[in-house]
Design a protein around this motif. Sequence first.
Motif, PDB file in Angstrom:
ATOM      1  N   GLU A   4     -27.345-125.990 -30.887  1.00 12.72           N
ATOM      2  CA  GLU A   4     -28.753-125.609 -31.042  1.00 12.72           C
ATOM      3  C   GLU A   4     -28.957-124.131 -30.751  1.00 12.72           C
ATOM      4  O   GLU A   4     -29.737-123.460 -31.432  1.00 12.72           O
ATOM      5  CB  GLU A   4     -29.636-126.475 -30.123  1.00 12.72           C
ATOM      6  N   ARG A   5     -28.252-123.619 -29.731  1.00 13.93           N
ATOM      7  CA  ARG A   5     -28.365-122.196 -29.421  1.00 13.93           C
ATOM      8  C   ARG A   5     -27.804-121.353 -30.571  1.00 13.93           C
ATOM      9  O   ARG A   5     -28.373-120.315 -30.932  1.00 13.93           O
ATOM     10  CB  ARG A   5     -27.596-121.891 -28.124  1.00 13.93           C
ATOM     11  N   GLU A   8     -30.379-121.175 -33.404  1.00 17.17           N
ATOM     12  CA  GLU A   8     -31.462-120.238 -33.063  1.00 17.17           C
ATOM     13  C   GLU A   8     -30.999-118.794 -33.205  1.00 17.17           C
ATOM     14  O   GLU A   8     -31.711-117.950 -33.773  1.00 17.17           O
ATOM     15  CB  GLU A   8     -31.928-120.494 -31.628  1.00 17.17           C
ATOM     16  N   ASP A   9     -29.798-118.512 -32.677  1.00 16.30           N
ATOM     17  CA  ASP A   9     -29.294-117.133 -32.723  1.00 16.30           C
ATOM     18  C   ASP A   9     -28.994-116.687 -34.151  1.00 16.30           C
ATOM     19  O   ASP A   9     -29.240-115.528 -34.517  1.00 16.30           O
ATOM     20  CB  ASP A   9     -28.027-117.022 -31.877  1.00 16.30           C
ATOM     21  N   ILE A  11     -30.399-117.756 -36.982  1.00 16.00           N
ATOM     22  CA  ILE A  11     -31.663-117.516 -37.695  1.00 16.00           C
ATOM     23  C   ILE A  11     -32.263-116.180 -37.260  1.00 16.00           C
ATOM     24  O   ILE A  11     -32.743-115.390 -38.091  1.00 16.00           O
ATOM     25  CB  ILE A  11     -32.642-118.675 -37.451  1.00 16.00           C
ATOM     26  N   ALA A  12     -32.211-115.917 -35.958  1.00 16.10           N
ATOM     27  CA  ALA A  12     -32.744-114.652 -35.447  1.00 16.10           C
ATOM     28  C   ALA A  12     -31.945-113.467 -35.988  1.00 16.10           C
ATOM     29  O   ALA A  12     -32.521-112.423 -36.341  1.00 16.10           O
ATOM     30  CB  ALA A  12     -32.707-114.653 -33.916  1.00 16.10           C
ATOM     31  N   ARG A  41     -34.231-120.999 -43.681  1.00 14.57           N
ATOM     32  CA  ARG A  41     -35.150-121.123 -42.544  1.00 14.57           C
ATOM     33  C   ARG A  41     -35.589-119.757 -42.041  1.00 14.57           C
ATOM     34  O   ARG A  41     -36.715-119.589 -41.568  1.00 14.57           O
ATOM     35  CB  ARG A  41     -34.486-121.909 -41.412  1.00 14.57           C
TER      36      ARG A  41
END
Length: 302
Positions: A4-5, A8-9, A11-12, A41
């Motif tokens: 999950e991390r 997130e990273d 996509i960022a 996304r």
Amino acid sequence: MNVERFIEDAIAEIKRNIQGRAIIGLSGGVDSSVCAVLAHRALGERLVSVYVDSGLMRQSESERIEELFKDLGLVRVNAQERFLEALRGITDPEEKRMVVGETFIRIFEEEAGSIGSDCLIQGTIYPDRIESDGGIKAHHNVGGLPSRMEFKSIVEPLRDLYKEDVRQVARALGLPAEISERMPFPGPGLAVRVAGEVTSDKLDVVRRANAIVEEELKEFNPWQALAALLGKATGVKEGDRIYGYVIAVRAVSSQDAMTAEAMELPWKALRRISSRITGEIPAVCRVVYDLTPKPPGTIEFE
């Protein structure tokens, strides 16, 4: 790995590195599929997913990829003749990879130009970089890239992941099992499963043989299973002596594709594969099974 991390990273990172529009080369493999979902996304309608039908894909693969990714607004580019022409007369494996890599890039440049983009997103993973940088083989999306490109930036969110890491991300993203658990397939496609010059006739033979191998060995859950066309040899079919193609069958187990072992398959399964390939493909007269581990061999033949 904290999946999950990572999501997130990634996509960022894509948002941070891409301000305008971008294209992604989507082949339908787990790497490019994960990359496409992450990029979609991050960028939404600023992303254009491009599937290049090179004519080097497996049986019925292009139609299935179109169906699976229609919600991403997939653009299909039919370039079968273009790739065949580019590969005409080429027999050296590394040159094949270079030619395929450059042809892909030129098509991506054209598609990017049509939407006003100068950024390409790729599903390159860590083993691709290790093998290309180490001189083992030039992956079409790393060592096979041309020295001159119109892209100002190439973004590779999966560059530090191994294949199993990518599968974990695919599952977390909710991709269907036929994508998340899909067997690896080389970027240059069937071009590196034809020893020597690539022709439409040879591609047709190896495509049909490959489909038989994948179908028959699915129950044994190989890391990778494939058929390759090696050349020609003497055989006898329907009472006549022929000079037909030799098909090599390969099935391996592996953790990360850096090393691999040939699978100890049941004799009955191997005989069934041989019988089907020689019976269903008139131009084939022999089938052999490759026992070579990696190293000294590679998983693919070229």
